[in-house]
Design a protein around this motif. Structure first.
Motif, PDB file in Angstrom:
ATOM      1  N   GLU A 260      -7.852 113.588  -4.203  1.00  0.00           N
ATOM      2  CA  GLU A 260      -7.967 112.146  -3.991  1.00  0.00           C
ATOM      3  C   GLU A 260      -8.539 111.885  -2.596  1.00  0.00           C
ATOM      4  O   GLU A 260      -8.408 112.720  -1.698  1.00  0.00           O
ATOM      5  N   PRO A 261      -9.158 110.738  -2.379  1.00  0.00           N
ATOM      6  CA  PRO A 261      -9.570 110.372  -1.023  1.00  0.00           C
ATOM      7  C   PRO A 261      -8.360 110.334  -0.091  1.00  0.00           C
ATOM      8  O   PRO A 261      -7.231 110.089  -0.530  1.00  0.00           O
ATOM      9  N   GLU A 262      -8.597 110.575   1.167  1.00  0.00           N
ATOM     10  CA  GLU A 262      -7.512 110.621   2.142  1.00  0.00           C
ATOM     11  C   GLU A 262      -6.721 109.310   2.138  1.00  0.00           C
ATOM     12  O   GLU A 262      -7.289 108.223   2.152  1.00  0.00           O
ATOM     13  N   GLY A 263      -5.406 109.449   2.063  1.00  0.00           N
ATOM     14  CA  GLY A 263      -4.528 108.293   2.084  1.00  0.00           C
ATOM     15  C   GLY A 263      -4.173 107.747   0.721  1.00  0.00           C
ATOM     16  O   GLY A 263      -3.283 106.897   0.606  1.00  0.00           O
ATOM     17  N   MET A 264      -4.846 108.212  -0.332  1.00  0.00           N
ATOM     18  CA  MET A 264      -4.530 107.736  -1.682  1.00  0.00           C
ATOM     19  C   MET A 264      -3.490 108.638  -2.328  1.00  0.00           C
ATOM     20  O   MET A 264      -3.553 109.856  -2.197  1.00  0.00           O
ATOM     21  N   PRO A 265      -2.520 108.061  -3.042  1.00  0.00           N
ATOM     22  CA  PRO A 265      -1.532 108.886  -3.744  1.00  0.00           C
ATOM     23  C   PRO A 265      -2.165 109.624  -4.908  1.00  0.00           C
ATOM     24  O   PRO A 265      -3.213 109.224  -5.420  1.00  0.00           O
ATOM     25  N   PHE A 266      -1.525 110.694  -5.340  1.00  0.00           N
ATOM     26  CA  PHE A 266      -2.038 111.482  -6.462  1.00  0.00           C
ATOM     27  C   PHE A 266      -2.034 110.632  -7.727  1.00  0.00           C
ATOM     28  O   PHE A 266      -1.067 109.940  -8.028  1.00  0.00           O
ATOM     29  N   GLY A 281      -2.981 114.736 -14.055  1.00  0.00           N
ATOM     30  CA  GLY A 281      -4.241 114.894 -13.331  1.00  0.00           C
ATOM     31  C   GLY A 281      -5.441 115.043 -14.245  1.00  0.00           C
ATOM     32  O   GLY A 281      -6.525 115.405 -13.776  1.00  0.00           O
ATOM     33  N   GLY A 282      -5.273 114.743 -15.533  1.00  0.00           N
ATOM     34  CA  GLY A 282      -6.371 114.871 -16.481  1.00  0.00           C
ATOM     35  C   GLY A 282      -7.169 113.579 -16.615  1.00  0.00           C
ATOM     36  O   GLY A 282      -6.600 112.488 -16.643  1.00  0.00           O
ATOM     37  N   PHE A 283      -8.480 113.727 -16.701  1.00  0.00           N
ATOM     38  CA  PHE A 283      -9.360 112.574 -16.860  1.00  0.00           C
ATOM     39  C   PHE A 283     -10.471 112.923 -17.837  1.00  0.00           C
ATOM     40  O   PHE A 283     -10.760 114.093 -18.087  1.00  0.00           O
ATOM     41  N   LYS A 284     -11.096 111.897 -18.385  1.00  0.00           N
ATOM     42  CA  LYS A 284     -12.203 112.111 -19.305  1.00  0.00           C
ATOM     43  C   LYS A 284     -13.366 112.797 -18.597  1.00  0.00           C
ATOM     44  O   LYS A 284     -13.672 112.493 -17.442  1.00  0.00           O
ATOM     45  N   VAL A 285     -14.015 113.700 -19.309  1.00  0.00           N
ATOM     46  CA  VAL A 285     -15.238 114.305 -18.795  1.00  0.00           C
ATOM     47  C   VAL A 285     -16.335 113.237 -18.874  1.00  0.00           C
ATOM     48  O   VAL A 285     -16.703 112.806 -19.971  1.00  0.00           O
ATOM     49  N   PRO A 286     -16.844 112.770 -17.738  1.00  0.00           N
ATOM     50  CA  PRO A 286     -17.825 111.682 -17.793  1.00  0.00           C
ATOM     51  C   PRO A 286     -19.195 112.176 -18.218  1.00  0.00           C
ATOM     52  O   PRO A 286     -19.552 113.338 -18.012  1.00  0.00           O
ATOM     53  N   SER A 287     -19.967 111.292 -18.805  1.00  0.00           N
ATOM     54  CA  SER A 287     -21.363 111.600 -19.082  1.00  0.00           C
ATOM     55  C   SER A 287     -22.118 111.728 -17.761  1.00  0.00           C
ATOM     56  O   SER A 287     -21.809 111.037 -16.780  1.00  0.00           O
ATOM     57  N   LEU A 288     -23.110 112.605 -17.749  1.00  0.00           N
ATOM     58  CA  LEU A 288     -23.963 112.752 -16.563  1.00  0.00           C
ATOM     59  C   LEU A 288     -25.246 111.944 -16.685  1.00  0.00           C
ATOM     60  O   LEU A 288     -26.098 112.011 -15.794  1.00  0.00           O
ATOM     61  N   THR A 314     -17.626 125.045  -7.360  1.00  0.00           N
ATOM     62  CA  THR A 314     -17.776 126.440  -6.956  1.00  0.00           C
ATOM     63  C   THR A 314     -16.814 126.808  -5.828  1.00  0.00           C
ATOM     64  O   THR A 314     -16.891 127.902  -5.272  1.00  0.00           O
ATOM     65  N   GLY A 315     -15.888 125.898  -5.545  1.00  0.00           N
ATOM     66  CA  GLY A 315     -14.937 126.127  -4.452  1.00  0.00           C
ATOM     67  C   GLY A 315     -13.750 126.981  -4.829  1.00  0.00           C
ATOM     68  O   GLY A 315     -12.930 127.305  -3.964  1.00  0.00           O
ATOM     69  N   GLY A 316     -13.615 127.333  -6.087  1.00  0.00           N
ATOM     70  CA  GLY A 316     -12.489 128.149  -6.517  1.00  0.00           C
ATOM     71  C   GLY A 316     -11.508 127.348  -7.358  1.00  0.00           C
ATOM     72  O   GLY A 316     -11.225 126.178  -7.080  1.00  0.00           O
ATOM     73  N   ARG A 317     -10.959 127.956  -8.349  1.00  0.00           N
ATOM     74  CA  ARG A 317     -10.060 127.319  -9.301  1.00  0.00           C
ATOM     75  C   ARG A 317      -8.822 126.769  -8.591  1.00  0.00           C
ATOM     76  O   ARG A 317      -8.063 127.501  -7.961  1.00  0.00           O
ATOM     77  N   GLY A 318      -8.619 125.452  -8.704  1.00  0.00           N
ATOM     78  CA  GLY A 318      -7.423 124.831  -8.145  1.00  0.00           C
ATOM     79  C   GLY A 318      -7.382 124.775  -6.637  1.00  0.00           C
ATOM     80  O   GLY A 318      -6.323 124.506  -6.062  1.00  0.00           O
ATOM     81  N   HIS A 319      -8.527 124.949  -5.972  1.00  0.00           N
ATOM     82  CA  HIS A 319      -8.501 125.034  -4.504  1.00  0.00           C
ATOM     83  C   HIS A 319      -8.131 123.721  -3.830  1.00  0.00           C
ATOM     84  O   HIS A 319      -7.693 123.729  -2.675  1.00  0.00           O
ATOM     85  N   ALA A 320      -8.280 122.594  -4.538  1.00  0.00           N
ATOM     86  CA  ALA A 320      -8.011 121.296  -3.921  1.00  0.00           C
ATOM     87  C   ALA A 320      -6.736 120.640  -4.432  1.00  0.00           C
ATOM     88  O   ALA A 320      -6.461 119.489  -4.093  1.00  0.00           O
ATOM     89  N   VAL A 321      -5.944 121.365  -5.235  1.00  0.00           N
ATOM     90  CA  VAL A 321      -4.701 120.791  -5.756  1.00  0.00           C
ATOM     91  C   VAL A 321      -3.725 120.571  -4.597  1.00  0.00           C
ATOM     92  O   VAL A 321      -3.481 121.485  -3.807  1.00  0.00           O
ATOM     93  N   PRO A 322      -3.194 119.362  -4.464  1.00  0.00           N
ATOM     94  CA  PRO A 322      -2.290 119.097  -3.336  1.00  0.00           C
ATOM     95  C   PRO A 322      -0.996 119.888  -3.434  1.00  0.00           C
ATOM     96  O   PRO A 322      -0.564 120.275  -4.531  1.00  0.00           O
TER      97      PRO A 322
END
Length: 391
Positions: A260-266, A281-288, A314-322
């Motif tokens: 999430e952006p800094e300061g926003m709750p999960f 933490g699941g969301f729809k896969v958006p169209s590109l 490419t940052g690694g699986r789960g690398h940004a999970v709080p």
């Protein structure tokens, strides 16, 4: 009377367009989609989605008049509780039918929890909202229409407002003649929902440079763009497994662990409507499709540019999970270890998915007599992050 003066007389009565929108053919009074993709086998028969993969099921069959009435309603702020916002405030054609904000703005400048997804190609979608909580456009639109923080209306107010505007009564009679046989006929909620849906399903974007390449014009893409397409479809990057052509979405929910952006709750995402812990933490896969026009990216606008969004994967699986969160990350998310050059080529390819050739005309005047409102970015005085790199 609303501050923006609905109900003012409009010079020269508006007459609804009797022709179908571009990309549709009139058949027995109804507009039917026409696309080269209809010649190709369905996704079920074609595997993971090659260049000549057919379209999923879609919605069409509305009359030209219903579609055009929906266009006026879509841009008219009279639908909101105080006449300050319209559907186009969050879904503006000049912003890729999004609004360029990580968190959209509603009535009274209320900051909403998520970004506005694009409306291009919603005719093909099976679920709506970032968390997939509704299954039809008619159901989806009632969310923003009646939410106190979005458009701030309610069914009774909406009916009273539109039935109190003679110009709209005349237009609804044009669009739904069988329901307006006698002079006492009134606009109904199902008329409103059907007209807006008719307009939304006319928003078709299937003629990008990628599409020209897919249909056999080899020179539609440059060398670097073709390299990006090959990376996109590779079993290393695995982009196409979720962003499956030709819609560039598999329409599924996915937990990818975006921050999430800094300061926003999960944001718990689809866990809430589904009441399913595995979808936290699941969301729809958006169209590109038209992705270059809709920065910032992800459900909360976490990434300002396409390059940043591509690099996340490419940052690694789960690398940004709080810390403290144990998410069931989608199995397609892994560690492809793409190089900077490969990421650049991916972005080159994503830029080829832009197609606004069927972008509808914005009404210069409205049946309510009100002024069309600007999109949220213009109203907020903001500049879309990363836009200069994408447009």
């Amino acid at each position: 009377m609303l501050a923006n003066a609905p109900g003012l007389a409009v010079e020269h009565a508006i007459v609804l367009n009797a022709d179908c929108p571009p990309g549709f053919e009139l058949s027995s009074g109804h507009c039917e989609l026409r696309s080269l993709y209809q010649m190709y086998p369905s996704l079920q028969e074609a595997g993971v989605g090659g260049l000549k993969t057919g379209l999923p099921e879609w919605r069409d069959g509305f009359s030209p008049e219903q579609t055009d009435l929906g266009r006026y309603l879509f841009f008219d702020p009279v639908l909101s509780g105080d006449g300050s916002v319209s559907c186009a405030s969050c879904h503006h054609p000049d912003q890729g039918f999004a609004d360029g904000l990580g968190q959209s703005l509603g009535i009274d400048d209320s900051v909403l929890p998520r970004s506005a997804p694009t409306l291009w190609n919603v005719a093909f979608l099976k679920s709506f909202f970032w968390d997939g909580r509704t299954s039809s456009l008619e159901e989806q639109m009632q969310g923003p229409l009646y939410d106190a923080h979005e458009m701030g209306s309610n069914p009774q107010l909406l009916l009273k407002t539109l039935n109190g505007i003679p110009a709209y009564q005349q237009l609804f009679a044009q669009a739904f003649p069988n329901d307006f046989i006698d002079s006492g006929s009134q606009v109904r909620l199902d008329h409103i929902y059907a007209a807006i849906t008719a307009f939304q399903v006319s928003l078709i974007s299937l003629n990008s440079r990628y599409d020209q390449y897919a249909h056999g014009y080899a020179d539609a893409l440059s060398g670097p763009e073709k390299e990006g397409l090959n990376i996109f479809r590779s079993f290393v990057a695995r982009c196409a497994e979720c962003h499956t052509p030709p819609l560039f979405t598999n329409q599924q929910l996915a937990v990818i662990g975006t921050p999430e952006p800094e300061g926003m709750p999960f944001d718990a995402g689809a866990q809430v409507p589904m009441k399913e812990p595995s979808q936290r933490g699941g969301f729809k896969v958006p169209s590109l499709r038209n992705i270059a026009l809709t920065a910032p990216y992800m459900h909360s606008g976490r990434f300002a540019s396409l390059r940043e969004a591509a690099a996340f994967y490419t940052g690694g699986r789960g690398h940004a999970v709080p810390k403290g969160e144990e998410l069931k990350i989608h199995w397609h998310i892994w560690e492809p270890n793409l190089t900077d050059e490969e990421l650049d080529r991916l972005v080159d390819f994503l830029m080829t998915l832009t197609d606004e050739s069927f972008k509808p005309e914005q009404p210069s005047r409205l049946p309510s007599g009100m002024r069309p409102v600007h999109n949220n970015v213009a109203d907020a005085g903001e500049i879309k992050d990363g836009a200069s790199n994408h447009e």
